[in-house]
Design a protein around this motif. Structure first.
Motif, mmCIF file in Angstrom:
data_model
loop_
_atom_site.group_PDB
_atom_site.id
_atom_site.type_symbol
_atom_site.label_atom_id
_atom_site.label_comp_id
_atom_site.label_asym_id
_atom_site.label_seq_id
_atom_site.Cartn_x
_atom_site.Cartn_y
_atom_site.Cartn_z
ATOM 1 N N SER A 264 0.828 -1.218 -0.128
ATOM 2 C CA SER A 264 0.001 0.111 0.103
ATOM 3 C C SER A 264 0.765 1.264 0.074
ATOM 4 O O SER A 264 2.282 1.231 0.204
ATOM 5 C CB SER A 264 -0.929 -0.057 1.344
ATOM 6 N N LYS A 265 0.401 2.388 -0.391
ATOM 7 C CA LYS A 265 1.054 3.515 -0.443
ATOM 8 C C LYS A 265 1.871 3.907 1.067
ATOM 9 O O LYS A 265 2.967 4.156 1.227
ATOM 10 C CB LYS A 265 0.399 4.909 -0.683
ATOM 11 N N GLU A 266 0.937 3.551 2.134
ATOM 12 C CA GLU A 266 1.367 3.962 3.588
ATOM 13 C C GLU A 266 2.543 3.087 3.946
ATOM 14 O O GLU A 266 3.544 3.004 4.382
ATOM 15 C CB GLU A 266 0.296 3.789 4.521
ATOM 16 N N ASP A 267 2.281 1.590 3.498
ATOM 17 C CA ASP A 267 3.562 0.476 3.722
ATOM 18 C C ASP A 267 4.678 0.789 3.067
ATOM 19 O O ASP A 267 5.911 0.669 3.509
ATOM 20 C CB ASP A 267 2.978 -0.848 3.455
ATOM 21 N N ILE A 270 6.577 3.783 4.750
ATOM 22 C CA ILE A 270 7.324 3.142 5.855
ATOM 23 C C ILE A 270 8.402 2.694 5.690
ATOM 24 O O ILE A 270 9.547 2.815 6.368
ATOM 25 C CB ILE A 270 6.053 2.300 6.703
#
Length: 411
Positions: A264-267, A270
């Motif tokens: 995902s974009k968030e992963d 990170i």
């Protein structure tokens, strides 16, 4: 010492040179190629795309033989003529922002084999062998290898003196580049140029690694077939454009990837945070100002990436190169791009407006994320070559880009 030889170029007549000269085949769109082939019977692309005459695609050995035939027709029709005496050729390109000027001459295969002509890119054996077979069949080369040498006051003076005279050619192409060509045929000046290059240590390939490697293979092949081999035959040399280091213009290639490798974009952000300090720049068209800083465009926003130097170990000149750094920290471990040459998930863009083009392609959904960086410097190229290392593919886009068909080297 570097060896540079004059040669008897085959060239278009003055009245047709602007019609003959063409960019590399791949640089034209399909519509552009079709238009030039249909409306310009003198375009050099008629030689390298001989199947057009028969309204069909021709490949392999048949194409090579037809290329030879088209070339001989251009010679028979006196579109091409050959100079009587060996010369160097001073070739200048003048764009709206830059002027490039250097010497067309023949470089030595022995210098290439002995690493006096230094390389910074890997070549593919299959491609080397294919182009060698092409050269052997057609018997000529029209695409000079771009070689660069340390600036020389004496060579600059000789070039300046020659370019004060009336050129053999002066013509402007549709991309608003004006091209000039002068013959340098005076024996004393030729000796001066050769003597000065003899004092230069190493010269470097800026562009044309496969062409030079194929020319080396060709020389070895023809040498075996020639019981009277003397080392002076034309096949022992390859046409090159020698240009001073300060006169090159180097652009970067950006990288665009089709997906986030299942993240995902968030992963993804990170994971990226392990290697970089990340700042969201919003819609600001951010360009890096330092080495080891990158532009990233993702989901309609620009980001600046600053390498966490305590996380990454610099071990040699290659490890400090931004294209290698990006590969080792993002493309390979996070995005799963292991083969930069053949993975169809990655694409490259180049030129002064490449960040804008990258944004456009990502906004259209053709790619998901893109990365931009500063151009590689000439000093970095030399260090990589001196250490016998190889840059990742698409590390440099170097100008000038020379036209095909202006000077032809026969062997």
């Amino acid at each position: 010492m570097a060896v540079i030889q004059p040669f008897c170029a085959v060239r278009p007549t003055k009245d047709k040179v602007g019609l003959v000269a063409s960019r590399s085949y791949e640089s034209y769109s399909k519509k552009e190629r079709e238009a030039r082939l249909r409306y310009n019977p003198y375009c050099f692309m008629h030689i390298i795309n001989p199947g057009y005459k028969y309204h069909r695609e021709v490949s392999g050995e048949n194409r090579f033989k037809l290329v030879r035939n088209r070339y001989l027709e251009f010679r028979e029709d006196h579109i091409f003529i050959q100079d009587d005496s060996p010369s160097f050729y001073i070739y200048k390109q003048k764009t709206r922002k830059h002027t490039f000027c250097g010497i067309l001459g023949a470089a030595s295969v022995e210098d290439y084999k002995n690493n006096r002509i230094k390389k910074h890119e890997a070549t593919l054996q299959a491609r080397e062998e294919l182009f060698m077979e092409y050269l052997k069949t057609v018997g000529f080369n029209t695409e000079p290898v771009l070689l660069t040498y340390p600036d020389s006051t004496l060579i600059d003076k000789i070039i300046n003196d020659v370019t004060l005279t009336i050129p053999e050619y002066e013509f402007t192409t549709t991309d608003r580049i004006t091209h000039y060509l002068w013959k340098l045929s005076d024996p004393e000046k030729i000796k001066l140029v050769q003597s000065e290059f003899g004092k230069i240590g190493d010269i470097y390939i800026a562009d044309g690694h496969h062409r030079s490697a194929s020319s080396c293979l060709l020389a070895e092949n023809l040498k075996k077939d020639n019981p009277g081999h003397s080392g002076t035959e034309a096949y022992n040399f390859f046409m090159s454009y020698f240009i001073p280091e300060s006169n090159l213009k180097i652009y970067e290639f950006n990288r665009m990837v089709k997906d986030l490798n299942g993240l995902s974009k968030e992963d993804f952000l990170i994971r990226l945070d392990e290697w970089y300090r990340i700042e969201n720049r919003g819609m600001e068209l951010y360009r890096p100002s330092k080495k080891h800083h990158f532009t990233m465009y993702l989901d309609g926003e620009f980001y600046s990436l600053y390498l966490r130097k305590t996380r990454y170990e610099f071990t040699d000149s290659l490890s400090t190169l931004d294209t290698q750094l990006l590969f080792r920290t993002i493309l390979e471990p996070i995005l799963g791009i292991e083969d930069l040459r053949n993975d169809n998930r990655i694409a490259y863009g180049c030129g002064k407006d490449n960040v804008v083009e990258m944004k456009s392609l990502i906004d259209k959904g053709k790619y998901t994320v893109g990365f931009g960086m500063l151009p590689v410097t000439m000093e970095e190229i030399k260090k990589i070559a001196d250490e016998g290392l190889q840059m990742p593919p698409k590390s440099t886009f170097i100008e000038p880009k020379l036209r095909s068909g202006i000077t032809i080297y026969e062997f």
